[in-house]
Scaffold this motif. Sequence first.
Motif: not given
Length: 196
Positions: A120-127, A167-172, A175-179, A190-194
């Motif tokens: 997950i991208r935002h585990p701190r917010y989920t917690g 997005r501004a710092r890392f661009g594409a 975006e791939e991570y978000v996808r 999703s553990a194999r995501a990236h």
Amino acid sequence: MTLPGWLAAAVLFLQLPIPLYWFVVHPLVKFWRRHPKAAYITGVLCSWPPVTVALVMYHRELFRSDWPPAGAIAAGLALIIFEGWLFWRVHRDLGTSRLVGRTELSGSGDIAYRGIYARIRHPRYTGSFLAILGACLLAGTRVIWVVAGVWLFVTLVAILFEERALRARFGATYEEYVRRVPRFLPLPGSARAHKR
């Protein structure tokens, strides 16, 4: 106030200010990068003191005077304990510097792909959401649920600011991570995501 009420107050004291802190930092991150110490001070002053004052001033409206039902106590404690585990995982995967935003304010670092961030991208917010949900069950008032709803809205806006900055710092790459990796709840595979 009962013991569950005090525990709920402690959780709210720790969790409610988090999106407010980032609300100060994210929208003006380019400015704060030139003044990182001021960013920390301003962020803390704009988040924890107002939340603390509100908790003290409105404690009668926020926290019930009697004990909540046993089921609410058990569920609330379970959610808070699970948030503690999530926080430990985030701290382990990021380290203290990244957890408090040092890399963000310096403009350095990379996207966290390992550990819980592969799921997950935002585990701190989920917690934080789970802990506040637990605190609401312990506090047991309608007002606390309204506060939680407002907090959720503010948090979602803060997340949008954060994602815009990423997005501004890392661009594409971002975006791939978000996808591949969901925001809040892990999906099968999703553990194999990236892998990096």
